[in-house]
Structure formats: structure tokens, C-alpha cells
Design a protein around this motif. Structure first.
Motif, mmCIF file in Angstrom:
data_model
loop_
_atom_site.group_PDB
_atom_site.id
_atom_site.type_symbol
_atom_site.label_atom_id
_atom_site.label_comp_id
_atom_site.label_asym_id
_atom_site.label_seq_id
_atom_site.Cartn_x
_atom_site.Cartn_y
_atom_site.Cartn_z
ATOM 1 N N GLU A 107 67.064 28.844 16.640
ATOM 2 C CA GLU A 107 68.047 28.908 17.445
ATOM 3 C C GLU A 107 68.488 30.279 17.706
ATOM 4 O O GLU A 107 68.916 30.647 18.924
ATOM 5 C CB GLU A 107 69.070 28.086 16.785
ATOM 6 C CG GLU A 107 69.091 26.811 17.085
ATOM 7 C CD GLU A 107 68.050 26.092 16.120
ATOM 8 O OE1 GLU A 107 67.722 26.698 14.867
ATOM 9 O OE2 GLU A 107 67.411 25.087 16.191
ATOM 10 N N ARG A 110 66.372 31.444 20.569
ATOM 11 C CA ARG A 110 66.717 30.703 21.747
ATOM 12 C C ARG A 110 67.966 31.581 22.342
ATOM 13 O O ARG A 110 68.050 31.552 23.533
ATOM 14 C CB ARG A 110 67.168 29.363 21.454
ATOM 15 C CG ARG A 110 67.386 28.449 22.581
ATOM 16 C CD ARG A 110 66.448 28.236 23.647
ATOM 17 N NE ARG A 110 66.621 27.290 24.685
ATOM 18 C CZ ARG A 110 66.268 27.281 25.896
ATOM 19 N NH1 ARG A 110 65.409 28.460 26.189
ATOM 20 N NH2 ARG A 110 66.776 26.657 26.950
ATOM 21 N N VAL A 136 72.342 24.318 22.650
ATOM 22 C CA VAL A 136 71.771 24.830 21.512
ATOM 23 C C VAL A 136 72.351 24.978 20.112
ATOM 24 O O VAL A 136 71.998 24.741 18.818
ATOM 25 C CB VAL A 136 71.313 26.511 21.914
ATOM 26 C CG1 VAL A 136 70.742 27.213 20.795
ATOM 27 C CG2 VAL A 136 70.290 26.458 23.081
ATOM 28 N N THR A 140 72.817 22.746 16.112
ATOM 29 C CA THR A 140 72.387 23.322 14.725
ATOM 30 C C THR A 140 73.147 22.793 13.519
ATOM 31 O O THR A 140 73.384 22.972 12.410
ATOM 32 C CB THR A 140 72.574 24.710 14.612
ATOM 33 O OG1 THR A 140 73.865 25.067 14.867
ATOM 34 C CG2 THR A 140 71.585 25.464 16.074
#
Length: 270
Positions: A107, A110, A136, A140
Motif C-alpha cells: 500500500e 501504491r 487504497v 488496509t
């Protein structure tokens, strides 16, 4: 160049505009000029299927692979940035993301791809907001807050934020090295060169340029140092990517047609 990375470049730059699908035989033909052998191509394809980037399908010429919707979206995002090399304006405000915990590596990469730089392991910043950030971060499970932030009077200013979040000296040097490394190969391609040679040189050019999607946040000119090497590098990339494109496209079309033709013959004979 790794086979998996080359397949992403191949689909994004050449196959996505042609429907995002190709027979296996064409994938092998198209990566051969880059020195990638057939077994490596097939292994990379299988891995990309498991990861949800490609979907197997039966074409008239035999087995092939189609981009999944997830892969198509990601490649469209990348393509829009690869070929939009100009710098946009800035309203003087940053998008600030404060995290409840450090991000997992995937992440974090990203966010870097979306143009965010890390102030520390729980604070990220970008000169403009990216819509995809919420998606995104939500995936998580990490708690977070986002703010649009400017500068209070007497604060160190935007240059201080940029200096903490990105190493501009390192990025600038990388741009200079990109031009120095790519210039001999692309300038060697002339009207006498084959379409395959033009395709291979252009493929390497785009592949090398794509790495800046993760390194350069596309800061506006007002936040960059004078004589920023990225400007000259972008001009170099635009010029040669466009010049080599017609010959590269001809090579791609021939490989696709050959794989389709040979596949149909082989299929009808079985």
C-alpha cells in the motif's frame, strides 16, 4: 527486464488499445526481441492469472489471455501519466494523510504511485489529492485522516515540505541517467532500421520511463528547483516514443496476425 514487468508494459502500451487480449504465441513473439524466453513468458502469465491481472480464454487461434477489469483500470491510470509529461498548476495546498499505523509495503508503494511522499511512517503528503487514496487505505484496515493543508505565516514553507517528502536531487539525477542510458539505443534507430529494432528500442524506452511513476510525484513547476532535469527528460521521451511508434505498431500487428494465422492452421489440423 523481468517477464512479468514486460507483460504489464506490453499489455498497457500495445494490447490494451487492441482489446486487451492476445494468444500465447503472440505474447512469446512480442517478448522475444527483449531477450525473454518462452518459458519465462508462460511462467509470468500463470503468475499474473493467479494474481487476478489476466484471465485465460480460448481464441480462434488457440489459448490466450485477456486483461481483467482490475488490470485494465491500473494500466489506463499508468498510461495517462506516462504520456502526460507536462506539469500542471498548483493551488498552494497539500493533501495530508495521517495514519494510525505504518502502511504495509504494498500500500505504501501504491501511495507513491499516486504521487504521495512520506514525511514519516505515519504521515504522507501530495501537492494534489488523488481520489483513489481512500480506496487504497480502506482496504488496509489502518485508521487515517485526510486534510487539505496550507502554510501558516512564518512557517518554513512548501520547499521544506517537499524536501522532507522527496529527494529531488536523487530524482533529478535519475532523469539525467535515463536520458544518458536511452539516447544511444533510440538515436541508433533510423529509417533503415527494422520494425523489430524500433519496437525493441521503444519498449525499453517506455519501460525505463515507467519507473518514474513511482519516483516522481509530478510536482508543479513552482515547487521544483531551476533547470529541473525532468523537463528535458520528458521532452526526450515524448519525441522518441512518438517517432518510434509507427514502426513498433507495425511489428506488433505482424506478430498478432502471424500468431493468429499459425494458430488457426494448427487448430484445424488437430
Amino acid at each position: 527486464m523481468q517477464a512479468r514487468s514486460a507483460l504489464f508494459d506490453l499489455y498497457g502500451d500495445y494490447l490494451r488499445p487492441r482489446g486487451g487480449r492476445a494468444p500465447v504465441a503472440a505474447l512469446v513473439k512480442l517478448l522475444a526481441p527483449l531477450g525473454i524466453a518462452a518459458p519465462a513468458v508462460r511462467t509470468a502469465v500463470s503468475r499474473m492469472v493467479r494474481q487476478g491481472w489476466l484471465h485465460p480464454l480460448r481464441l480462434g487461434s488457440g489459448p490466450g489471455y485477456l486483461l481483467t477489469p482490475k488490470a485494465a483500470r491500473r494500466l489506463d491510470e499508468a498510461s495517462a501519466r506516462i504520456y502526460r509529461t507536462g506539469r500542471s498548476g498548483w493551488d498552494g495546498r497539500f493533501d495530508l494523510v495521517l495514519l494510525g499505523a505504518p502502511l504495509p509495503r504494498r500500500e505504501a508503494q501504491r501511495l507513491a504511485f499516486l504521487g504521495y511522499g512520506m514525511l514519516d511512517d505515519r504521515a504522507w503528503v501530495a501537492p494534489r489529492a488523488a481520489e483513489e487514496v481512500d480506496a487504497v487505505l480502506t482496504g488496509t484496515g489502518v485508521t487515517y485522516e485526510r486534510f487539505s493543508a496550507g502554510h501558516a505565516a512564518g512557517s518554513p514553507g512548501a520547499a521544506h515540505v517537499v524536501g522532507r517528502a522527496w529527494n529531488l536531487e536523487e530524482i533529478g539525477k535519475a532523469y539525467e541517467e535515463f536520458v544518458a542510458a536511452q539516447r544511444p539505443a533510440v538515436t541508433a534507430i533510423t529509417a533503415r532500421s527494422s520494425d523489430e529494432e524500433a519496437y525493441a528500442a521503444r519498449f525499453q524506452l517506455v519501460h525505463a520511463w515507467r519507473s518514474f511513476l513511482f519516483r516522481d510525484p509530478q510536482l508543479p513547476a513552482s515547487l521544483l528547483p531551476p533547470r529541473w532535469p525532468g523537463v528535458g527528460a520528458a521532452s526526450f521521451f515524448d519525441r522518441h516514443a512518438a517517432r518510434l511508434r509507427p514502426a513498433a505498431d507495425r511489428f506488433v500487428e505482424r506478430c498478432l496476425a502471424s500468431a493468429s494465422r499459425n494458430g488457426r492452421v494448427g487448430f484445424s489440423d488437430t
